[in-house]
Design an enzyme around this catalytic site. Structure first.
Site, mmCIF file in Angstrom:
data_model
loop_
_atom_site.group_PDB
_atom_site.id
_atom_site.type_symbol
_atom_site.label_atom_id
_atom_site.label_comp_id
_atom_site.label_asym_id
_atom_site.label_seq_id
_atom_site.Cartn_x
_atom_site.Cartn_y
_atom_site.Cartn_z
ATOM 1 N N ARG A 64 -1.677 2.500 -10.701
ATOM 2 C CA ARG A 64 -0.030 3.590 -11.384
ATOM 3 C C ARG A 64 -0.881 4.178 -12.493
ATOM 4 N NH1 ARG A 64 1.875 3.521 -6.633
ATOM 5 N NH2 ARG A 64 2.528 2.001 -5.308
ATOM 6 N N ASP A 305 -3.707 -2.862 -0.064
ATOM 7 C CA ASP A 305 -2.639 -2.034 -0.094
ATOM 8 C C ASP A 305 -1.608 -2.349 -1.387
ATOM 9 O OD1 ASP A 305 -1.809 0.636 -0.228
ATOM 10 O OD2 ASP A 305 -0.850 -0.181 2.057
ATOM 11 N N PHE A 323 8.371 3.048 -0.669
ATOM 12 C CA PHE A 323 6.985 2.958 -0.467
ATOM 13 C C PHE A 323 6.220 1.436 -0.615
ATOM 14 C CE2 PHE A 323 8.719 6.507 2.762
ATOM 15 C CZ PHE A 323 9.783 5.279 3.548
#
Length: 431
Positions: A64, A305, A323
């Site tokens: 991120r 993931d 998501f």
């Protein structure tokens, strides 16, 4: 600068070693593996009753930073990875700005060097802004430290663009990692298209949205000769196509996530955003096919993931929330439960899925050689207990986010020590 790990069950799938032995790390590199190694001048760790493996590798995480530091940073994501037993991760480019240039790639590399407890390798974007229209500065990003290219989170819909990306990647000898989703088929979907989606009144994402993109890309991979990798594979047909490509000798690989081997639509709590990810949780027959693919070798490695989202982002209506779930700290526990304790695969095979196999997918060699306990390789080691019971409490997570369906779950076996370059960077409480 010497560390000696003694008396553990040393398992290295790359060399075939599986016996009680010692591992010596000197100056950040594996110096020796065998019984009765000298302790002279070394810090000694007694690993009796534990498994000593090459450092675990996750080639699919989202850290991120830059841009979404409220959800995760390179530093906190690396801490969570270390707590999960991972010594190396590869971070996807869907940051803000997107990692589509040498500037962002260098930022990630330099920030990781200063702040990350583990090794962090960036994956560059395939296209500028990950918009699928124009190729990014791929060569420059690779020169700056990127190890692969992907527009993960956004598929490259234009076949001509992905072909050109594959040709470029072939010339640079790097893998193309694809998020396989036909956006025209999945548009507006929030969960897998099935009876449960109808019952819950949620728009579905059909398996075909993944299948048609895997088929297209395998055709183009054959045309270009690229090393092509399917990210987070989730459907029966996609697994079958990857297996077929391997039989034909194509350089095609695939990964599965822990949630796609452990959960199906039947496990979903209605409208609980902790169960919203992409690809979505599939039906039971898809999950079985993915597990079978791991067992047969059609699927090459496991990846998390890891996709952190801040609480206020996830705490929205199911249709509006993003998501993704976190997964670094639960990966080993889930994998042991589904694959090893069930008797489907051996412990050495599981270790290969986290070490030598992801290293092969990326293609690390020479001074970056990792994924094995061999003299000269990077001195990264994961020490874990394959049986001890523990409960995952997301409130104690080292990640900044808490979006997971596994909180409160009891696992049998998990990480004990994470060692990077001969230095202990994480240790489980009580060990």
């Amino acid at each position: 600068m010497k560390l000696l790990i003694q008396n553990g069950r040393v398992i290295c799938p790359e060399t075939g070693h599986d016996a009680v032995a010692d591992v010596l790390i000197e100056d950040g590199r594996i110096a020796g593996v065998g019984p009765g190694l000298s302790t002279s001048g070394a810090e000694v760790i007694d690993a009796a009753g534990l498994v000593v493996a090459p450092g675990f590798i996750d080639i699919h995480v989202h850290l991120r930073e830059p841009g979404f530091e409220h959800a995760e940073t390179i530093e906190t994501g690396a801490q969570a990875a270390a707590a999960g037993g991972f010594t190396t991760v590869c971070c996807m480019p869907n940051t803000n700005p997107v990692n589509d240039s040498v500037t962002v790639t260098k930022y990630i590399v330099e920030t990781a060097r200063r702040k990350a407890a583990i090794n962090v390798f960036p994956i560059g974007a395939i296209t500028k802004g990950s918009n699928g229209e124009e190729l990014a500065s791929i060569g420059s990003m690779i020169a700056a430290g990127a190890v692969a290219i992907s527009d993960d989170g956004k598929p490259v819909m234009n076949a001509r663009v992905i072909r050109r990306a594959m040709e470029t990647a072939r010339a640079l000898d790097i893998p193309v990692i694809e998020h396989c989703e036909d956006l025209n088929l999945s548009a507006g979907g929030d969960m897998h298209e099935c009876d449960d989606s109808v019952r819950l009144g949620l728009r579905g994402i059909p398996s075909a949205s993944e299948d048609v993109m895997v088929a297209r890309d395998i055709i183009l991979a054959e045309l270009t000769g690229v090393r092509y990798h399917v990210a987070h594979i989730s459907t029966k047909n996609a697994v079958a196509m990857v297996a077929y490509a391997k039989q034909r000798g194509l350089r095609v690989t695939a990964e599965a996530t822990q949630h796609h081997i452990a959960l199906d639509t039947g496990h979903m709590k209605p409208y609980d955003s902790a169960y919203k990810m992409k690809p979505p949780l599939r039906c039971e027959h898809d999950v079985k096919a993915v597990v079978d693919g791991v067992v047969s070798g059609a699927i090459d490695c496991l990846a998390t993931d890891h996709a952190p989202h801040a609480g206020d982002d996830k705490m929205q209506e199911f249709e509006r929330c993003p998501f993704g779930i976190i997964g670094l700290e639960t990966a080993l526990g889930v994998s042991l439960e589904v694959l090893v304790h069930s008797g489907l695969i051996s412990l050495p095979r599981l270790i290969a899925l986290y070490t030598s196999e992801p290293a092969r997918v990326i293609g690390w060699k020479n001074e970056l050689a990792r994924g094995a306990l061999k003299p000269g390789y990077v001195g990264d080691v994961t020490v874990f207990h394959p049986e001890y019971p523990w409960v995952y409490d997301v409130k104690n997570s080292l990640s900044k986010s808490s979006n997971t369906p596994f909180s409160g779950r009891t696992f049998q076996g998990g990480p004990i020590l994470t060692i990077v370059g001969g230095q202990v960077v994480w240790r489980a409480d009580g060990f």
